[in-house]
Write an enzyme that holds these catalytic residues in place. Sequence first.
Site, PDB file in Angstrom:
ATOM      1  N   GLY A 164       0.701  -1.315   0.042  1.00  0.00           N
ATOM      2  CA  GLY A 164       0.207  -0.036   0.128  1.00  0.00           C
ATOM      3  C   GLY A 164       0.898   1.318   0.076  1.00  0.00           C
ATOM      4  O   GLY A 164       0.473   2.342   0.577  1.00  0.00           O
ATOM      5  N   TYR A 167     -15.383  -1.169   9.344  1.00  0.00           N
ATOM      6  CA  TYR A 167     -13.742  -0.827   9.589  1.00  0.00           C
ATOM      7  C   TYR A 167     -13.357  -1.117  11.029  1.00  0.00           C
ATOM      8  O   TYR A 167     -12.423  -1.602  11.056  1.00  0.00           O
ATOM      9  CB  TYR A 167     -13.868   0.902   9.506  1.00  0.00           C
ATOM     10  CG  TYR A 167     -12.319   1.409   9.332  1.00  0.00           C
ATOM     11  CD1 TYR A 167     -11.692   1.269   8.512  1.00  0.00           C
ATOM     12  CD2 TYR A 167     -12.215   2.392  10.442  1.00  0.00           C
ATOM     13  CE1 TYR A 167     -10.148   1.836   8.737  1.00  0.00           C
ATOM     14  CE2 TYR A 167     -10.944   2.935  10.438  1.00  0.00           C
ATOM     15  CZ  TYR A 167      -9.875   2.640   9.682  1.00  0.00           C
ATOM     16  OH  TYR A 167      -8.592   3.491   9.894  1.00  0.00           O
ATOM     17  N   GLY A 197      -0.548   4.853  -0.980  1.00  0.00           N
ATOM     18  CA  GLY A 197      -1.541   5.463  -0.242  1.00  0.00           C
ATOM     19  C   GLY A 197      -1.074   6.668   0.814  1.00  0.00           C
ATOM     20  O   GLY A 197      -0.052   7.203   0.572  1.00  0.00           O
ATOM     21  N   GLN A 198      -2.103   7.195   1.799  1.00  0.00           N
ATOM     22  CA  GLN A 198      -1.748   8.299   2.444  1.00  0.00           C
ATOM     23  C   GLN A 198      -0.650   8.168   3.391  1.00  0.00           C
ATOM     24  O   GLN A 198       0.099   9.184   3.502  1.00  0.00           O
ATOM     25  CB  GLN A 198      -3.219   8.596   3.471  1.00  0.00           C
ATOM     26  CG  GLN A 198      -3.002   9.954   4.011  1.00  0.00           C
ATOM     27  CD  GLN A 198      -3.767  10.083   5.274  1.00  0.00           C
ATOM     28  OE1 GLN A 198      -4.251   8.990   5.705  1.00  0.00           O
ATOM     29  NE2 GLN A 198      -3.956  11.156   5.738  1.00  0.00           N
TER      30      GLN A 198
END
Length: 316
Positions: free
Chosen positions: A8, A142, A11-12
Amino acid sequence: MKNVLVIGSTGQIGSELTLKLRSIYNGNIVAGYIPGAEPKGELLETGPSAVVDITNAKQIAETISKYEIDTIYNLAALLSAVAEAKPQLAWKIGMDGLFNVLEVARESGCAVFTPSSIGVFGSNSPKDNTPQDTIRNPKTMYGVTKVSGELLSDYYFTRFGVDTRSVRFPGLISYVTPPGGGTTDYAVDIYYSAVKGETFECPIAAGTFMDMMYMPDALRAAIEIMEADASKFVHRNSFNVTAMSFDPEIITANIRKYIPELKVDYKVDPLRQAIADSWPNSLDDTCAREEWGWKPEYDLDRMTQDMITKLKERLV
Ligand code: AKB
């Protein structure tokens, strides 16, 4: 840590963490990505990258072996509001993906960092100074994947000796890669509106407090916990960490110290508001401070000054 795989990496968190790791360590810091989210610019040019889909255990194992990886940063996830819209995908990435990572780590001897979140807490958890060890009963997908991920990571440590470590991140604020689909994202978006001179439509109601952290502190937390002396750990998965807690009115007032013309209209999003209402107002991160020396460097005002300066350089 010598050779690291960041799953990832575009990503952020991943886009900044990968570069930070490359600035500290000399080994292979591999930027793992999925097709459609390829690394670009500095991220592409400063080190190796590889297609690593977290739902593909073989792909993870091949990359670990090729680059002699000893540490995996597992940053693949859907954020809270998107996970509510796509709960099956959230489980597939968050849980099936984590299971793949842990199995490969068990076979190859890698350490694993997987971020957890304030999303593990729910409306029965204490709201203020939420303790490290308390009720975790989230009602969002989540939160369900984050609590399950914490339990599974601890299981792999106690059962198989896999060196799993984690922090419960609050909302993360950065001027580099925008987040997507989180409940705390308003605290990033408001800076963009302020610097662009636009009216900010706030999806979270005034009076809603949540924990937040500036990205440089978050990157330090992710690196320091993996470097920490584990003999002092009482906990592993996952430590409360925080840097500040504010509501939309407090961050607005702080930004207006530097951009007085900032205008805010409230247009509350019921989904994000319900999620925010179920999360803590503020966390107690004493265990992280005592067990591995966690200490944030940015408070709201220092973060605001840096965000505005950096966004002006990028946007204006
Ligand atoms: C989100 O809002 O979904 C994330 C988080 C706090 O985990 N930023």
